[in-house]
Write an enzyme that holds these catalytic residues in place. Structure first.
Site, PDB file in Angstrom:
ATOM      1  N   GLY A   1     -39.053 104.895 -11.782  1.00 50.86           N
ATOM      2  CA  GLY A   1     -38.830 106.159 -12.484  1.00 50.86           C
ATOM      3  C   GLY A   1     -37.399 106.651 -12.459  1.00 50.86           C
ATOM      4  O   GLY A   1     -37.145 107.843 -12.670  1.00 50.86           O
ATOM      5  N   SER A   2     -36.441 105.748 -12.263  1.00 53.11           N
ATOM      6  CA  SER A   2     -35.056 106.222 -12.238  1.00 53.11           C
ATOM      7  C   SER A   2     -34.627 106.730 -13.624  1.00 53.11           C
ATOM      8  O   SER A   2     -33.802 107.645 -13.723  1.00 53.11           O
ATOM      9  CB  SER A   2     -34.098 105.130 -11.737  1.00 53.11           C
ATOM     10  OG  SER A   2     -33.942 104.104 -12.681  1.00 53.11           O
ATOM     11  N   ASN A   3     -35.170 106.156 -14.684  1.00 50.73           N
ATOM     12  CA  ASN A   3     -34.844 106.663 -16.030  1.00 50.73           C
ATOM     13  C   ASN A   3     -35.475 108.029 -16.267  1.00 50.73           C
ATOM     14  O   ASN A   3     -34.866 108.897 -16.882  1.00 50.73           O
ATOM     15  CB  ASN A   3     -35.271 105.671 -17.115  1.00 50.73           C
ATOM     16  CG  ASN A   3     -34.266 104.560 -17.273  1.00 50.73           C
ATOM     17  OD1 ASN A   3     -33.220 104.751 -17.870  1.00 50.73           O
ATOM     18  ND2 ASN A   3     -34.558 103.404 -16.688  1.00 50.73           N
TER      19      ASN A   3
ATOM     20  N   ILE B   1     -48.409  99.820 -26.052  1.00 53.21           N
ATOM     21  CA  ILE B   1     -49.065 101.017 -26.580  1.00 53.21           C
ATOM     22  C   ILE B   1     -50.047 100.569 -27.667  1.00 53.21           C
ATOM     23  O   ILE B   1     -49.706  99.779 -28.543  1.00 53.21           O
ATOM     24  CB  ILE B   1     -48.013 101.992 -27.155  1.00 53.21           C
ATOM     25  CG1 ILE B   1     -47.051 102.465 -26.054  1.00 53.21           C
ATOM     26  CG2 ILE B   1     -48.674 103.181 -27.850  1.00 53.21           C
ATOM     27  CD1 ILE B   1     -47.669 103.301 -24.952  1.00 53.21           C
TER      28      ILE B   1
ATOM     29  N   ASN C   1     -38.735 103.677 -26.557  1.00 53.65           N
ATOM     30  CA  ASN C   1     -38.720 102.871 -25.333  1.00 53.65           C
ATOM     31  C   ASN C   1     -37.282 102.458 -25.021  1.00 53.65           C
ATOM     32  O   ASN C   1     -36.441 102.385 -25.922  1.00 53.65           O
ATOM     33  CB  ASN C   1     -39.567 101.612 -25.552  1.00 53.65           C
ATOM     34  CG  ASN C   1     -39.636 100.740 -24.309  1.00 53.65           C
ATOM     35  OD1 ASN C   1     -39.791 101.234 -23.187  1.00 53.65           O
ATOM     36  ND2 ASN C   1     -39.506  99.430 -24.479  1.00 53.65           N
TER      37      ASN C   1
ATOM     38  N   HIS D   1     -35.152  99.280 -23.193  1.00 50.27           N
ATOM     39  CA  HIS D   1     -35.353  97.891 -22.776  1.00 50.27           C
ATOM     40  C   HIS D   1     -34.026  97.334 -22.255  1.00 50.27           C
ATOM     41  O   HIS D   1     -32.977  97.530 -22.882  1.00 50.27           O
ATOM     42  CB  HIS D   1     -35.852  97.062 -23.972  1.00 50.27           C
ATOM     43  CG  HIS D   1     -36.124  95.646 -23.602  1.00 50.27           C
ATOM     44  ND1 HIS D   1     -37.257  95.253 -22.925  1.00 50.27           N
ATOM     45  CD2 HIS D   1     -35.387  94.525 -23.779  1.00 50.27           C
ATOM     46  CE1 HIS D   1     -37.214  93.946 -22.716  1.00 50.27           C
ATOM     47  NE2 HIS D   1     -36.090  93.483 -23.222  1.00 50.27           N
TER      48      HIS D   1
HETATM   49  C1  GRF Z   1     -35.731  99.851 -16.941  1.00 49.43           C
HETATM   50  O1  GRF Z   1     -34.825  98.821 -16.683  1.00 49.43           O
HETATM   51  C2  GRF Z   1     -36.162  99.855 -18.393  1.00 49.43           C
HETATM   52  O2  GRF Z   1     -35.198  99.338 -19.239  1.00 49.43           O
HETATM   53  C3  GRF Z   1     -37.364  98.944 -18.363  1.00 49.43           C
HETATM   54  O3  GRF Z   1     -37.988  99.208 -17.141  1.00 49.43           O
HETATM   55  C4  GRF Z   1     -37.042  99.651 -16.193  1.00 49.43           C
HETATM   56  C5  GRF Z   1     -37.557 100.911 -15.596  1.00 49.43           C
HETATM   57  O4  GRF Z   1     -36.766 101.352 -14.530  1.00 49.43           O
HETATM   58  N1  GRF Z   1     -38.199  99.186 -19.522  1.00 49.43           N
HETATM   59  P1  GRF Z   1     -37.050 102.761 -13.843  1.00 49.43           P
HETATM   60  O5  GRF Z   1     -38.525 102.781 -13.429  1.00 49.43           O
HETATM   61  O6  GRF Z   1     -36.739 103.824 -14.841  1.00 49.43           O
HETATM   62  O7  GRF Z   1     -36.155 102.802 -12.641  1.00 49.43           O
END
Ligand code: GRF
Length: 192
Positions: free
Chosen positions: A12-14, A93, A107, A109
Site C-alpha cells: 500500500g505504499s502507493n 477487474i 491502474n 503498473h
Molecule cells: C506497484 O509497484 C504497482 O505498480 C503494482 O503493484 C505495486 C504495489 O505497490 N501494480 P504498493 O502496494 O503500492 O507498495
C-alpha cells in the site's frame, strides 16, 4: 471533492503516496474507502493511520467474482465513490465493476507498457537486460494491463543495479507520478 476508492492487495505504499498528497493539499480529492482482497495486508494499517475505512474481504468465501464484485459495488455506491484507483490490486477487474464504473478505473503498473505486462514486471525488465524501464498509469479494461495509457515515466537501469535497487527507483517514481496523474485526470473531468 472527488471521492476515490483505492484497491490494494499488499503493502500500500502507493495508497499512502496518494493519501499523503491529499493531506498536503496537493491533490483535491478524498479517499473514502480502501478495498483489500487480502485481509491482514500492510495497506490496512496504513489506511488506519490516515483514518480511512477499509473493506477487507476473502474472495474465496464468495461463489464467484460477480458475487464479490456486486458486494463491493454496493459499498462503493453507498460511499459515493466516483473513481476506482488500483494500487497493487493483484486481481483482474470483472464485468460487474467495469460496467458499474465505466471508464473511471485506473491502474499503475511498474513497466513501460506494452512492455512487460502481468506479474513481476520489475523482474521481467531486469532479466531482459533493458536499460530503460518505467511506470505506466492506464485506464482499466477487461485485459491484463491492456487499457489506454494515460501517462508514463521512465527509469534507467544503471550498471550494477540489483533488482531491489530497481524496485526502489520504480517505487519512488510511482509515488510522484500516481498522485500527479490523478490530479490532472480529475481536473480534466471537472471541465467537461
Ligand atoms: C506497484 O509497484 C504497482 O505498480 C503494482 O503493484 C505495486 C504495489 O505497490 N501494480 P504498493 O502496494 O503500492 O507498495
Amino acid at each position: 471533492m472527488k471521492k476515490l476508492a483505492v484497491f490494494a492487495s499488499g503493502s500500500g505504499s502507493n495508497f499512502e503516496a496518494i493519501a499523503a498528497a491529499i493531506e498536503r493539499g496537493q491533490l483535491e480529492a478524498e479517499v473514502v474507502l480502501v478495498v483489500c482482497d487480502r485481509p491482514g495486508a500492510k495497506v490496512e494499517k496504513r489506511a488506519e493511520r490516515f483514518g480511512i475505512p477499509v473493506l477487507s474481504f476473502y474472495p474465496k468465501s464468495y461463489d464467484s467474482k460477480a458475487d464479490f464484485e456486486n458486494f463491493i459495488l454496493q459499498q462503493l455506491n453507498d460511499a459515493g465513490v466516483e473513481w476506482i484507483v488500483l494500487a497493487g490490486y493483484m486481481r483482474l477487474i470483472g464485468p460487474t465493476l467495469l460496467q458499474g464504473f465505466g471508464g473511471r478505473i485506473i491502474n499503475i503498473h511498474p513497466s513501460l507498457l506494452p512492455s512487460f505486462p502481468g506479474k513481476d514486471a520489475i523482474g521481467q525488465a531486469f532479466e531482459a537486460g533493458v536499460k530503460i524501464t518505467g511506470v505506466t498509469v492506464h485506464f482499466v479494461d477487461e485485459g491484463m494491463d491492456t487499457g489506454k495509457i494515460i501517462d508514463q515515466d521512465s527509469v534507467r537501469i544503471d550498471e550494477g543495479d540489483t533488482k531491489e535497487d530497481l524496485a526502489n527507483k520504480i517505487q519512488a517514481v510511482e509515488h510522484l507520478l500516481y498522485p500527479a496523474v490523478i490530479r490532472s485526470l480529475l481536473q480534466e473531468k471537472n471541465k467537461r
